[in-house]
Enzyme design. Structure first.
Site, short mmCIF file in Angstrom:
data_model
loop_
_atom_site.label_atom_id
_atom_site.label_comp_id
_atom_site.label_asym_id
_atom_site.label_seq_id
_atom_site.Cartn_x
_atom_site.Cartn_y
_atom_site.Cartn_z
N LYS A 54 35.74 -58.22 41.50
CA LYS A 54 36.28 -59.51 41.09
C LYS A 54 37.52 -59.86 41.93
CE LYS A 54 34.59 -59.03 36.33
NZ LYS A 54 34.94 -58.55 34.96
N GLN A 98 39.83 -56.55 31.06
CA GLN A 98 38.53 -55.93 31.23
C GLN A 98 38.17 -55.11 29.98
OE1 GLN A 98 36.52 -56.53 33.86
NE2 GLN A 98 34.91 -55.24 33.02
N ASP A 121 37.21 -65.64 30.43
CA ASP A 121 36.01 -64.97 29.90
C ASP A 121 35.30 -65.85 28.87
OD1 ASP A 121 35.38 -62.42 30.94
OD2 ASP A 121 37.12 -61.52 29.95
N1 GUN Z 1 33.16 -55.85 30.48
C1 GUN Z 1 31.82 -56.04 30.65
N2 GUN Z 1 31.56 -57.35 30.79
C2 GUN Z 1 32.73 -58.00 30.69
C3 GUN Z 1 33.11 -59.37 30.78
O1 GUN Z 1 32.30 -60.27 30.93
N3 GUN Z 1 34.44 -59.62 30.65
C4 GUN Z 1 35.34 -58.66 30.45
N4 GUN Z 1 36.62 -59.01 30.32
N5 GUN Z 1 35.04 -57.37 30.36
C5 GUN Z 1 33.74 -57.05 30.50
#
Ligand code: GUN
Length: 295
Positions: A54, A98, A121
């Site tokens: 990311k 995360q 998110d």
């Molecule tokens: N962990 C697995 N998928 C995601 C997501 O879409 N967002 C976040 N913040 N953590 C994750």
């Protein structure tokens, strides 16, 4: 194999290019550089990989990004104060904590502490509620990626019967709420099947479009599908594979070899939905920086 491949990698690259040129314009015209803060608590190896890729995408977009790595022992209050300072920071437009978080931290408390205007998110209850009632909002990245894939490869869900398998807050429920809206790229008839169904087959057999998001390796097989359906596989599962270099490989929730002889189009894993998630995160960060969703 009769199904055509839905190339998520290529579609994601197109979206990233669109986001980059919009971001360049935003910088030139308003002097705003989109900024994204990542918070990673603990050392979950998958989370490390995700946050790294990311961050790389942010670089490619010319975004400002910061990654805060906190030890697994971090107190919930300390995490909350970090989020609070990013909430106040005008150079930060998006905050991504995360998941999963260590067991002593309440995930929902953390999600709700993020300013919903920076919630890239789309997990904050304000954004969830706005999505349900059809208002503009920051939308969860993977479900938004599923919708973009369908629309951009010519499988508009309008009037189609979509069967979503799985009811998670991260994928199943938001896919339902997005595709159900009386809006462009949506207007589908949506069924959500899940573990309570016992047998998935009666539902799958009626699906024009299957969105598989149950988190079980290769559980959906070709024989269970309606011939000619479109299959979007959200699953990412690591299974043992003695012939692979590291002894494992990644598969989806769909058994690709059998499903691809029955479906008319299918996403591969990897290279289908996965790359779309990051592209939509970049899009959300741009939207947050533009600041027009909640006016
Ligand atoms: N962990 C697995 N998928 C995601 C997501 O879409 N967002 C976040 N913040 N953590 C994750």
């Amino acid at each position: 194999m009769t199904a055509s491949l839905i190339d998520g990698k290529a579609i994601a690259a197109t979206i990233r290019a669109e986001v980059k040129s919009a971001a360049d314009r935003l910088r030139d015209e308003r002097g705003t550089v989109p900024g994204l803060a990542f918070i990673l608590v603990g050392d979950n190896p998958a989370s490390q990989v995700y946050v790294r890729s990311k961050g790389k995408a942010c670089e490619e977009m010319g975004f400002h990004s910061v990654t805060e790595r906190l030890p697994a022992s971090t107190a919930q209050d300390d995490l909350l104060s970090r989020i609070e300072s990013f909430n106040r920071d005008p150079a930060i437009h998006g905050i991504l904590v995360q998941l999963p978080l260590p067991a002593h931290i309440n995930e929902q408390t953390i999600i709700e502490s993020i300013d919903y205007r920076k919630d890239v998110d789309g997990f904050h209850p304000v954004n969830v509620g706005r999505l349900v009632i059809g208002l503009p909002s920051l939308r969860p990245c993977t479900p938004a990626g599923v919708q973009e894939l369908l629309v951009r490869c010519g499988h508009d869900p309008a009037g189609k019967h979509v069967v979503v398998v799985g009811r998670s807050n991260i994928v199943g429920k938001p896919v339902l709420n997005m595709l159900l809206q009386k809006q462009k790229g949506a207007n589908a008839i949506v069924t959500v099947a899940h573990t309570g169904a016992g047998d998935l087959v009666p539902y799958l057999r009626q699906a024009d479009i299957v969105v598989a998001a149950l988190g079980k390796p290769e559980i959906i097989r070709g024989e269970m599908l309606k011939p000619g359906c479109v299959v979007i596989d959200v699953g990412i599962n690591r299974i043992p594979d003695p012939s692979a270099k590291n002894g494992t490989r990644i598969v989806g929730d769909v058994h690709f070899p059998s499903a691809s002889t029955v479906a008319s189009a299918i996403t591969p894993v990897p290279g289908g939905v996965g790359p779309m998630t990051i592209a939509m995160l970049m899009k959300n960060t741009l939207l947050a920086a533009e600041g027009i969703l909640y006016r």
